[in-house]
Design a protein around this motif. Structure first.
Motif, PDB file in Angstrom:
ATOM      1  N   ARG A 226       0.574   6.224  -3.614  1.00 47.25           N
ATOM      2  CA  ARG A 226      -0.611   7.010  -3.955  1.00 47.25           C
ATOM      3  C   ARG A 226      -1.403   7.387  -2.712  1.00 47.25           C
ATOM      4  N   GLU A 227      -1.425   6.531  -1.734  1.00 51.17           N
ATOM      5  CA  GLU A 227      -2.099   6.828  -0.468  1.00 51.17           C
ATOM      6  C   GLU A 227      -1.335   6.176   0.684  1.00 51.17           C
ATOM      7  N   GLU A 228      -1.383   6.818   1.835  1.00 51.88           N
ATOM      8  CA  GLU A 228      -0.767   6.261   3.044  1.00 51.88           C
ATOM      9  C   GLU A 228      -1.758   6.222   4.202  1.00 51.88           C
ATOM     10  N   GLY A 229      -3.019   6.576   3.897  1.00 46.02           N
ATOM     11  CA  GLY A 229      -4.077   6.580   4.890  1.00 46.02           C
ATOM     12  C   GLY A 229      -5.109   5.511   4.606  1.00 46.02           C
ATOM     13  N   LEU A 230      -6.334   5.926   4.319  1.00 46.58           N
ATOM     14  CA  LEU A 230      -7.439   4.982   4.189  1.00 46.58           C
ATOM     15  C   LEU A 230      -7.224   3.950   3.087  1.00 46.58           C
ATOM     16  N   GLU A 231      -6.527   4.317   2.022  1.00 49.05           N
ATOM     17  CA  GLU A 231      -6.290   3.384   0.909  1.00 49.05           C
ATOM     18  C   GLU A 231      -4.846   2.899   0.892  1.00 49.05           C
ATOM     19  N   LEU A 232      -4.249   2.796   2.066  1.00 55.93           N
ATOM     20  CA  LEU A 232      -2.856   2.369   2.192  1.00 55.93           C
ATOM     21  C   LEU A 232      -2.599   1.016   1.546  1.00 55.93           C
ATOM     22  N   LEU A 233      -3.417   0.040   1.827  1.00 51.55           N
ATOM     23  CA  LEU A 233      -3.122  -1.314   1.377  1.00 51.55           C
ATOM     24  C   LEU A 233      -3.219  -1.425  -0.143  1.00 51.55           C
ATOM     25  N   GLU A 234      -4.172  -0.714  -0.745  1.00 57.08           N
ATOM     26  CA  GLU A 234      -4.252  -0.702  -2.205  1.00 57.08           C
ATOM     27  C   GLU A 234      -2.987  -0.080  -2.798  1.00 57.08           C
ATOM     28  N   ALA A 235      -2.462   0.945  -2.129  1.00 58.11           N
ATOM     29  CA  ALA A 235      -1.251   1.603  -2.624  1.00 58.11           C
ATOM     30  C   ALA A 235      -0.030   0.697  -2.498  1.00 58.11           C
ATOM     31  N   VAL A 236       0.042  -0.080  -1.424  1.00 55.64           N
ATOM     32  CA  VAL A 236       1.140  -1.037  -1.278  1.00 55.64           C
ATOM     33  C   VAL A 236       1.098  -2.055  -2.416  1.00 55.64           C
ATOM     34  N   LEU A 237      -0.096  -2.550  -2.716  1.00 54.77           N
ATOM     35  CA  LEU A 237      -0.219  -3.508  -3.813  1.00 54.77           C
ATOM     36  C   LEU A 237       0.189  -2.879  -5.145  1.00 54.77           C
ATOM     37  N   GLU A 238      -0.135  -1.616  -5.355  1.00 51.18           N
ATOM     38  CA  GLU A 238       0.271  -0.949  -6.590  1.00 51.18           C
ATOM     39  C   GLU A 238       1.788  -0.840  -6.677  1.00 51.18           C
TER      40      GLU A 238
END
Length: 544
Positions: A226-238
């Motif tokens: 979903r994101e690879e920039g500012l919200e990268l870590l949240e996207a990895v968890l998703e």
């Protein structure tokens, strides 16, 4: 590294020269049955990541028939490959070859890199129905093998169009039916593109429900997050959550860290992967070896503005209030995300409505107009160019340290995120021509990031294992003879940003199903490639 349940055990070795000779003699030479092809004296990199060994390799039909000393065996074709590496053909597990392989079935840009198999349908977008496309691919014939994942975005569009809402229970059931049919047609799993419309409109729970269907058929989930920039870590968890709750392996595709504010955060993203693996989640990664990405201009636009498609976007851009909101989001993405801080970092790769713009950056165009290359002007120009038809671009927004850190991780395999292209078509990302050669020449030979044996594992055996290929991706007796033969000291990438249309060099021979598709560096014109399908038990097969 844990083994896929579909992967075979590491091929046995031959600790004594006498044993190797005996095996070879019993296998063929003394029995009087000749080999179709013998590759003599090469350094065999079997894909396990272990040390290579010098041996002959004998092929009968489409299979590897023997390894050892075959100097006394009869062979229809005998090729001296002394001093060269003999490796499993490389597997591009994130490929957009669907776009070009039917027009360019010899896939020269792939063959010159040693690629024998490509997996299409990434980023949530795939042909549908899967079976029909695979049938067309088989009918056309190709020098490479191809398989497909089924795209969540394609399935969602089929049922909900481009609406930004959750599906009803009936609509979710309809999506399940489409995924199930795709898996029955041989899809290798479910791909998601949660950065792109319509995937961006889906809640995580929707994806989990569809991932469960793919998992029941032995498939895996692979995500453009979903994101690879500012919200990268949240996207990895998703992405991890989808695999964990969906009950199937999950893969972060083209893992990257986008935008200067996030550079260095690969340490944290990889920590999240390691923690998930430690608790039993089967998480893997693929990556291309460059500091620039490539996608469409609308990657800079907020997802809400893209609901309903092109006409709806045009209406929003014509509305002063909506246009101002879109412009603000584009400027922020130029600053913190794909723009890498400047319009100079966004380069036009393909522009159907004005080819003269190809190869120019947004900054170049602004300066030609006598304007400063800044975020506000860049946002205005992006709006203008999108109104005229948009473009495919190259976005320079990553840091080399993150690229290397991700690449060196043991859960990372190599993929191009490119496809089958031909010289002269636009100014595409050099990854189309150079990904696999670049890993060998830059990251193995020059940087020493890992060994050649490990590179072969990351480029061949590991992605084949992730797909569930039971008899491709390793060099072992009875496995399919998909092979690449190359000079480890001579492999070079020649494609560059702005000047990409150059084939890699250093690959001498490529065989697909035991047939030369590249011989002595020249494309043969043969089309032995197979449509690969994952069967219902989760084991890959090929259709003749």
């Amino acid at each position: 590294m844990s083994q896929s349940p579909h992967a075979r055990a590491t091929p046995r070795t031959f600790p004594l020269p006498a044993a190797a000779a005996l095996v070879a003699a019993l296998a063929a030479g003394c029995a009087g049955e000749p080999y179709d092809i013998v590759l003599s004296g090469g350094e065999i990199y079997d894909g396990s990541g272990g040390e290579p060994r010098t041996a002959d390799l004998g092929i009968r039909g489409d299979r590897i028939a023997a390894l050892g000393d075959l100097s006394g065996a009869d062979a229809g074709i005998r090729v001296d490959v002394s001093g060269l590496a003999v490796a499993p053909g490389f597997v591009d597990i994130h490929s957009h070859a669907v776009r070009g392989v039917l027009r360019h079935p010899l896939a020269e840009n792939y063959l010159h890199q040693g690629v024998t198999t490509a997996l299409g349908g990434p980023d949530g977008g795939s042909p549908l129905p899967i079976g029909a496309w695979l049938d067309a691919f088989e009918a056309e014939g190709s020098a490479i093998n191809m398989g497909l994942t089924v795209g969540h975005g394609t399935v969602r569009r089929e049922v909900l169009g481009l609406e930004d809402r959750a599906p009803t229970d009936e609509e979710l059931d309809a999506m399940r039916v489409l995924v199930e049919q795709a898996m029955q047609d041989g899809a290798f799993g479910l791909s998601t593109g949660l950065k792109y419309v319509p995937g961006a409109f889906a809640e995580t729970e929707e994806v989990i429900e569809l991932a469960k269907v793919a998992g029941r058929y032995g498939g895996f989930h692979v995500s453009h997050m979903r994101e690879e920039g500012l919200e990268l870590l949240e996207a990895v968890l998703e992405t991890i959550r989808i695999g964990e709750e969906g009950g199937l392996p999950t893969q972060i595709t083209h893992h990257k860290v986008v935008g200067a504010p996030m550079w260095g955060q690969s340490t944290e993203s990889l920590r999240l992967v390691d923690e998930a693996v430690a608790r039993g989640v089967d998480v893997t990664i693929d990556q291309y070896p460059y500091t620039a990405s490539s996608t469409g201009l609308t990657i800079l636009f907020p997802a809400w503005s893209l609901e309903g498609g092109g006409e709806a976007l045009a209406e929003r851009m014509a509305d002063p209030e909506a246009r101002a909101r879109i412009r603000e989001a584009i400027a922020a993405n130029l600053r913190d995300d794909r723009g890498g801080g400047s319009p100079d970092n966004v380069v036009i790769a393909r522009c159907e409505w004005d080819r003269s713009l190809e190869g120019k950056s947004l900054g170049d165009i602004l300066r030609e107009r006598g304007l400063e290359s800044n975020l506000d002007n860049g946002a205005d120009l992006a709006l203008e160019l999108q109104a005229q038809g948009g473009f495919g671009g190259v976005f320079h927004a990553m840091h080399e340290d993150d690229v290397r850190r991700i690449m060196a991780h043991p859960r990372t395999m190599i993929a191009s995120d490119g496809g089958v292209v031909a010289p002269g078509e636009g100014v595409p990302h050099p990854r189309n021509y150079g990904t696999f050669a670049r890993v060998i020449s830059l990251y193995v030979r020059e940087a020493g990031l890992f060994s050649l044996s490990e590179a072969v594992r990351k480029m061949g055996a590991f992605p084949a294992e992730r797909m569930g290929l039971e008899d491709r991706g390793r060099i072992a007796e009875d496995w399919v003879a998909d092979l690449t033969v190359f000079d480890p000291e001579g492999v070079e990438e020649h494609a560059e940003f702005g000047d990409p249309h150059h084939y890699a060099t250093g690959t001498h021979h490529v065989l697909v199903s035991g047939e030369f598709v590249l011989r002595d560096g020249e494309v043969t014109g043969a089309r032995p490639g197979k449509a690969l399908r994952l069967n219902r038990q989760g084991a890959a097969s090929s259709e003749e």
